[in-house]
Structures are given as structure tokens and as C-alpha cells.
Design an enzyme around this catalytic site. Structure first.
Site, PDB file in Angstrom:
ATOM      1  N   HIS A 145       0.823  -1.208   0.000  1.00  0.00           N
ATOM      2  CA  HIS A 145       0.000   0.000   0.000  1.00  0.00           C
ATOM      3  C   HIS A 145       0.857   1.257   0.000  1.00  0.00           C
ATOM      4  O   HIS A 145       0.397   2.326  -0.418  1.00  0.00           O
ATOM      5  CB  HIS A 145      -0.950  -0.011   1.198  1.00  0.00           C
ATOM      6  CG  HIS A 145      -2.370   0.249   0.815  1.00  0.00           C
ATOM      7  ND1 HIS A 145      -3.099  -0.596   0.020  1.00  0.00           N
ATOM      8  CD2 HIS A 145      -3.196   1.297   1.086  1.00  0.00           C
ATOM      9  CE1 HIS A 145      -4.318  -0.098  -0.164  1.00  0.00           C
ATOM     10  NE2 HIS A 145      -4.401   1.054   0.467  1.00  0.00           N
TER      11      HIS A 145
ATOM     12  N   ARG B 217       1.117   2.197  -3.480  1.00  0.00           N
ATOM     13  CA  ARG B 217      -0.146   2.798  -3.925  1.00  0.00           C
ATOM     14  C   ARG B 217      -0.214   4.261  -3.468  1.00  0.00           C
ATOM     15  O   ARG B 217      -0.586   5.144  -4.244  1.00  0.00           O
ATOM     16  CB  ARG B 217      -1.315   1.996  -3.351  1.00  0.00           C
ATOM     17  CG  ARG B 217      -2.711   2.496  -3.742  1.00  0.00           C
ATOM     18  CD  ARG B 217      -3.739   1.454  -3.305  1.00  0.00           C
ATOM     19  NE  ARG B 217      -5.114   1.929  -3.307  1.00  0.00           N
ATOM     20  CZ  ARG B 217      -5.908   1.950  -4.377  1.00  0.00           C
ATOM     21  NH1 ARG B 217      -5.425   1.539  -5.556  1.00  0.00           N
ATOM     22  NH2 ARG B 217      -7.154   2.364  -4.293  1.00  0.00           N
TER      23      ARG B 217
ATOM     24  N   HIS C 156     -11.275   4.594  -6.404  1.00  0.00           N
ATOM     25  CA  HIS C 156     -12.024   5.026  -5.224  1.00  0.00           C
ATOM     26  C   HIS C 156     -13.452   5.382  -5.631  1.00  0.00           C
ATOM     27  O   HIS C 156     -13.662   6.087  -6.620  1.00  0.00           O
ATOM     28  CB  HIS C 156     -11.376   6.265  -4.596  1.00  0.00           C
ATOM     29  CG  HIS C 156     -10.118   5.970  -3.859  1.00  0.00           C
ATOM     30  ND1 HIS C 156      -9.160   6.932  -3.573  1.00  0.00           N
ATOM     31  CD2 HIS C 156      -9.630   4.819  -3.327  1.00  0.00           C
ATOM     32  CE1 HIS C 156      -8.166   6.396  -2.906  1.00  0.00           C
ATOM     33  NE2 HIS C 156      -8.425   5.112  -2.744  1.00  0.00           N
TER      34      HIS C 156
END
Length: 296
Positions: free
Chosen positions: A240, A243, A266
Site C-alpha cells: 500500500h 499505492r 475510489h
């Protein structure tokens, strides 16, 4: 006294641990001292304004929101007990809300660290393990993919003609991600070496282990953690982080928030907005370091 009765209730009926009881006692004595400092106020007569003023005093002392919320939780528990046992006529704390707990900002690589990760390490491009690992890292950093999305990726998701990747995210929702020429070349080189190295491959899986089975999330995590450890001292070194690094780099280079939202997959732009705080915090650090009047 309300506090004594409540602590006795915790010990006997709730069978709370000594540590829990001690924690509650400290919070409640803190509140009691504050109330006693006010003219004509007692625990029995205190109203919501008194509780709010106490919360405000804790914040003025520089206490963290997490600490204040725990203190308030103890007072709320005491008054619920007191109202139930008729020690008070009303509960002054039940409508009082604590300060919002500040969410930790996402951790991300500096661009110099990302460059060192992908270009500065001693990658052996004739070694299948090295090629597979670097391809994974470049993919995550270039697309902002989640770990599970990389694991579930198939050969059929990669379109070399249009230079795009189809990503299947949460709830099977799909999005298209453009590929840079560097990523396209890396994926193509990996596929060629993989097909030479692996005689039989499970289904259409893109990333496979040495036995041809689709890699799992644990492998992705350990691989990312291994190589991030070589370029950063951050405590968090998960997929992550890459990301977060993708999103932060995009915004730092003037990408629109709505575009980054779509690329990350998202559903709400509010989820993406956290990265604007990251970039602003970075700007504040730069300002404080560079401006001659920043500390005046």
C-alpha cells in the site's frame, strides 16, 4: 461517592482487570478535580457545559485526541452507571462528543527513493526472480494497484496494442489504467522470461511462482517489504506504500484529484482527498525550511 461506587461496580460486577480499574480511576479523578475547581459544582450537579469545558481544558494542555477521547469515555461510563443506579437525575456526558481523532497520513516513498528502488538496486535482468520482483514493484508504483489486484491480474488484462491494463478491484469493479512505455517493456520482458522459465502455468495468471501457480498476497507483501527495506527507513513497507506513492506523485505533478480518484478506483473522492493533505504537509515542510521568516 459516585466514583467509588462506579469503580466498585467495575471490580465486582464487571470483573474488570486492576489495570482497567486504575485507568478509569485516573480519568475520573482528573474530571473530579476539574469539577471541584468550579464554584458550586459537584459531580451530581455538573451539566454538559462542564463536561465540554473539561474536554476543552485537556485539549488546551496539548493532550492528543486519542487520550482525550479515552478520558471522556470513562466519564460517560460513570454517568451511565450513575443514572441507572439513580445517583444522578440526568446524564450530562451522553451528548458530549470528543475531538476527532486525526487519521495518520499515508506513508509514501520520496521520488528519489522510488528511483533508487527501480533503478539503483543491483537487478540481474537475466535472473527470473529479479525480473519478476522488479516488474511487480514497477507495476504497483506505476498504477497504484492494490495487492489483491496484482495477484488477480491475468495475461488477458494486459493490452499491449492500446497500452492499457484492465484492473479488477473491489466488488469486481473494473477500471482501465494506461501503461507507460517503461511498464509495457517490463511486462513484455517478464512474460517472455516467465514462459521460458515456467513449463506449465495455472490458467491465465500473470504473476506465478516457480511451479506455475498464481502467486498469493503473502508473496507480494514479502517481496515489496524486502526491497523497500533497501531504500527507505520507514516503518511501514507494505504494497500500500507504493499505492500511496503513486497517488502522491500524481498530485505533486499537477494531476487532477478526480483523475487520481478514477485511477485508484475510489468510489468517493473523499477517500482520495487524504493525499492532498500529504502534498500540503510536504509543502509546509518545504516552506518552513526555505522561507527566511518561517520561524519568526
Amino acid at each position: 461517592m459516585i466514583i467509588d461506587d462506579f469503580l466498585r461496580y467495575l471490580e465486582t460486577e464487571r470483573v474488570a482487570s486492576p489495570l482497567t480499574v486504575a485507568t478509569y480511576r485516573d480519568a475520573l479523578m482528573n474530571f473530579s478535580k476539574f469539577v471541584a475547581s468550579l464554584d458550586g459544582q459537584t459531580l451530581e450537579t455538573a451539566d454538559a457545559d462542564v463536561v465540554r469545558d473539561w474536554v476543552g481544558s485537556l485539549m488546551e494542555q496539548g493532550q492528543k485526541a486519542t487520550y482525550v477521547c479515552k478520558q471522556l469515555s470513562a466519564v460517560k461510563s460513570m454517568y451511565r452507571f450513575a443514572l441507572k443506579t439513580k445517583l444522578v437525575d440526568k446524564d450530562p456526558a451522553h451528548l458530549v462528543t470528543g475531538p476527532k481523532k486525526q487519521k495518520p497520513l499515508p506513508m509514501f516513498l520520496k521520488e528519489s527513493e522510488a528511483e533508487r528502488l527501480l533503478d539503483g538496486l543491483q537487478w540481474d535482468m537475466n535472473n527470473f526472480n529479479d525480473v519478476r520482483s522488479r516488474t511487480l514493484l514497477l507495476l504497483l508504483y506505476s498504477t497504484g494497484m492494490r495487492r489483491a489486484e496484482a495477484v488477480g491480474m491475468n495475461d488477458s488484462d494486459v493490452n499491449f496494442i492500446n497500452n492499457e491494463i484492465k484492473i479488477t478491484g473491489k466488488r469486481r469493479k473494473q477500471r482501465l489504467m494506461p501503461m507507460t512505455s517503461e511498464l509495457s517493456e517490463s511486462l513484455h520482458a517478464y512474460i517472455e522470461m516467465r514462459d521460458e522459465h515456467i513449463s506449465q502455468r495455472e490458467n491465465d495468471a500473470f504473476f506465478v511462482n516457480d511451479k506455475g501457480h498464481r502467486v498469493n498476497e503473502a508473496w507480494v507483501y514479502s517481496t515489496v517489504r524486502k526491497y523497500l527495506s533497501l531504500v527507505t527507513s520507514m516503518k511501514k513497507r507494505s504494497p500500500h506504500v507504493l499505492r500511496h506513492s503513486f497517488a502522491t506523485s500524481m498530485l505533486n505533478h499537477d494531476a487532477q484529484l478526480g483523475s487520481v480518484q478514477k485511477l485508484l478506483g475510489h468510489e468517493s473522492i473523499a477517500t482520495t482527498e487524504v493525499y492532498t493533505h500529504v502534498t500540503f504537509e510536504d509543502l509546509k515542510r518545504i516552506y518552513k525550511k526555505a522561507h527566511p521568516r518561517a520561524d519568526v
